[in-house]
Design a protein around this motif. Structure first.
Motif, PDB file in Angstrom:
ATOM      1  N   PHE A  14       0.666  -1.542  -0.085  1.00  0.00           N
ATOM      2  CA  PHE A  14       0.230  -0.076  -0.161  1.00  0.00           C
ATOM      3  C   PHE A  14       0.771   1.015  -0.229  1.00  0.00           C
ATOM      4  CE2 PHE A  14      -2.875  -3.206   2.135  1.00  0.00           C
ATOM      5  CZ  PHE A  14      -4.204  -3.045   0.850  1.00  0.00           C
ATOM      6  N   ARG A  15       2.191   1.270   0.619  1.00  0.00           N
ATOM      7  CA  ARG A  15       3.288   2.247   1.076  1.00  0.00           C
ATOM      8  C   ARG A  15       2.858   2.670  -0.685  1.00  0.00           C
ATOM      9  NH1 ARG A  15       8.422   3.412   0.864  1.00  0.00           N
ATOM     10  NH2 ARG A  15       8.808   5.429   2.511  1.00  0.00           N
ATOM     11  N   THR A  16       4.003   1.391  -0.865  1.00  0.00           N
ATOM     12  CA  THR A  16       4.373   1.374  -2.626  1.00  0.00           C
ATOM     13  C   THR A  16       3.872   2.064  -3.438  1.00  0.00           C
ATOM     14  OG1 THR A  16       6.587  -0.608  -1.596  1.00  0.00           O
ATOM     15  CG2 THR A  16       5.559   0.002  -4.185  1.00  0.00           C
ATOM     16  N   GLU A  17       2.809   1.724  -3.348  1.00  0.00           N
ATOM     17  CA  GLU A  17       1.699   1.839  -4.610  1.00  0.00           C
ATOM     18  C   GLU A  17       1.308   3.762  -4.111  1.00  0.00           C
ATOM     19  OE1 GLU A  17      -2.143  -0.642  -3.729  1.00  0.00           O
ATOM     20  OE2 GLU A  17      -0.149  -2.492  -4.198  1.00  0.00           O
ATOM     21  N   ALA A  18       1.818   4.023  -3.182  1.00  0.00           N
ATOM     22  CA  ALA A  18       1.334   5.721  -2.725  1.00  0.00           C
ATOM     23  C   ALA A  18       1.684   5.920  -3.446  1.00  0.00           C
ATOM     24  CB  ALA A  18       0.702   5.875  -1.199  1.00  0.00           C
ATOM     25  N   LEU A  19       3.546   6.171  -3.327  1.00  0.00           N
ATOM     26  CA  LEU A  19       4.361   6.983  -3.360  1.00  0.00           C
ATOM     27  C   LEU A  19       4.942   7.349  -4.892  1.00  0.00           C
ATOM     28  CD1 LEU A  19       6.150   6.188   0.060  1.00  0.00           C
ATOM     29  CD2 LEU A  19       4.228   8.079  -1.063  1.00  0.00           C
ATOM     30  N   SER A  20       5.144   8.539  -5.243  1.00  0.00           N
ATOM     31  CA  SER A  20       6.205   8.308  -6.743  1.00  0.00           C
ATOM     32  C   SER A  20       7.711   8.621  -6.577  1.00  0.00           C
ATOM     33  CB  SER A  20       5.276   9.781  -7.112  1.00  0.00           C
ATOM     34  OG  SER A  20       5.981  10.905  -6.432  1.00  0.00           O
ATOM     35  N   GLU A  21       7.768   9.041  -4.731  1.00  0.00           N
ATOM     36  CA  GLU A  21       9.040   9.419  -4.718  1.00  0.00           C
ATOM     37  C   GLU A  21       8.745   9.020  -2.804  1.00  0.00           C
ATOM     38  OE1 GLU A  21      12.492  12.174  -4.951  1.00  0.00           O
ATOM     39  OE2 GLU A  21      10.374  13.051  -5.642  1.00  0.00           O
ATOM     40  N   ALA A  22       9.884   8.878  -2.561  1.00  0.00           N
ATOM     41  CA  ALA A  22      10.104   9.671  -0.479  1.00  0.00           C
ATOM     42  C   ALA A  22      12.218   9.061  -0.152  1.00  0.00           C
ATOM     43  CB  ALA A  22       9.922   7.816   0.008  1.00  0.00           C
ATOM     44  N   VAL A  23      11.979   9.289   1.036  1.00  0.00           N
ATOM     45  CA  VAL A  23      13.184  10.217   1.445  1.00  0.00           C
ATOM     46  C   VAL A  23      12.990   8.905   2.652  1.00  0.00           C
ATOM     47  CG1 VAL A  23      14.919  11.463   2.968  1.00  0.00           C
ATOM     48  CG2 VAL A  23      14.272  11.734   0.713  1.00  0.00           C
ATOM     49  N   LEU A  24      13.461   8.205   2.294  1.00  0.00           N
ATOM     50  CA  LEU A  24      13.763   7.730   4.577  1.00  0.00           C
ATOM     51  C   LEU A  24      15.172   7.855   4.935  1.00  0.00           C
ATOM     52  CD1 LEU A  24      11.320   5.850   6.552  1.00  0.00           C
ATOM     53  CD2 LEU A  24      12.697   4.005   5.623  1.00  0.00           C
ATOM     54  N   GLN A  25      15.306   8.238   5.830  1.00  0.00           N
ATOM     55  CA  GLN A  25      16.244   8.335   6.834  1.00  0.00           C
ATOM     56  C   GLN A  25      16.394   8.829   8.394  1.00  0.00           C
ATOM     57  OE1 GLN A  25      17.815  12.531   5.303  1.00  0.00           O
ATOM     58  NE2 GLN A  25      19.875  12.122   6.096  1.00  0.00           N
ATOM     59  N   ALA A  26      17.477   7.553   8.391  1.00  0.00           N
ATOM     60  CA  ALA A  26      17.668   8.100  10.036  1.00  0.00           C
ATOM     61  C   ALA A  26      18.345   8.916  10.861  1.00  0.00           C
ATOM     62  CB  ALA A  26      18.640   6.571   9.943  1.00  0.00           C
ATOM     63  N   THR A  27      17.614   8.937  11.535  1.00  0.00           N
ATOM     64  CA  THR A  27      18.394  10.419  12.083  1.00  0.00           C
ATOM     65  C   THR A  27      19.233   9.995  13.166  1.00  0.00           C
ATOM     66  OG1 THR A  27      16.191  10.865  13.323  1.00  0.00           O
ATOM     67  CG2 THR A  27      16.879  11.994  11.309  1.00  0.00           C
TER      68      THR A  27
END
Length: 123
Positions: free
Chosen positions: A104-117
């Protein structure tokens, strides 16, 4: 554009672990109509999966006016999620219950940043 973590990315993420909790920054750009699919993913996570792993959503909000950004750099949503450790995050994404809803996440997004802080001053 990439929207999902890769095996190589997860290996690097774990290898660079400074220890302790991690806050994951999520910058999200939705596909046309993708908000409904992302909402379904979010509900599934918040109802059981995040609690199982001791994770908590610290902030989830819609992107608004970009004061400093080039054209096309504004994001539709920002999400901050705290996990007890990087290892816990890695365990969660391997969980079959997570895998069952991740599409569902993959289908929802055209682009993303997932970054550990990491907190300033901790390394």
């Amino acid at each position: 554009m990439a929207v999902d973590p890769t095996g190589d990315g997860l290996k690097r993420y774990l290898a660079e672990d400074p220890g302790g909790p991690v806050v994951m920054l999520n910058l999200l750009r939705f596909r046309e109509g993708g908000q409904a699919s992302y909402a379904r993913y979010s509900r599934a996570l918040s109802e059981t999966i995040l609690q199982r792993y001791g994770a908590e959503v610290l902030f989830y909000g819609k992107g608004s006016t970009a004061l400093v950004a080039e054209d096309g750099q504004a994001w539709d949503a920002v999400l901050l999620v705290r996990y007890p450790s990087r290892e816990v995050f890695s365990q969660m994404v391997a969980d079959p219950d997570f895998q069952a809803v991740a599409h569902f996440r993959t289908e929802a997004l055209s682009e993303a940043v997932l970054q550990a802080t990491i907190p300033v001053g901790s390394g």
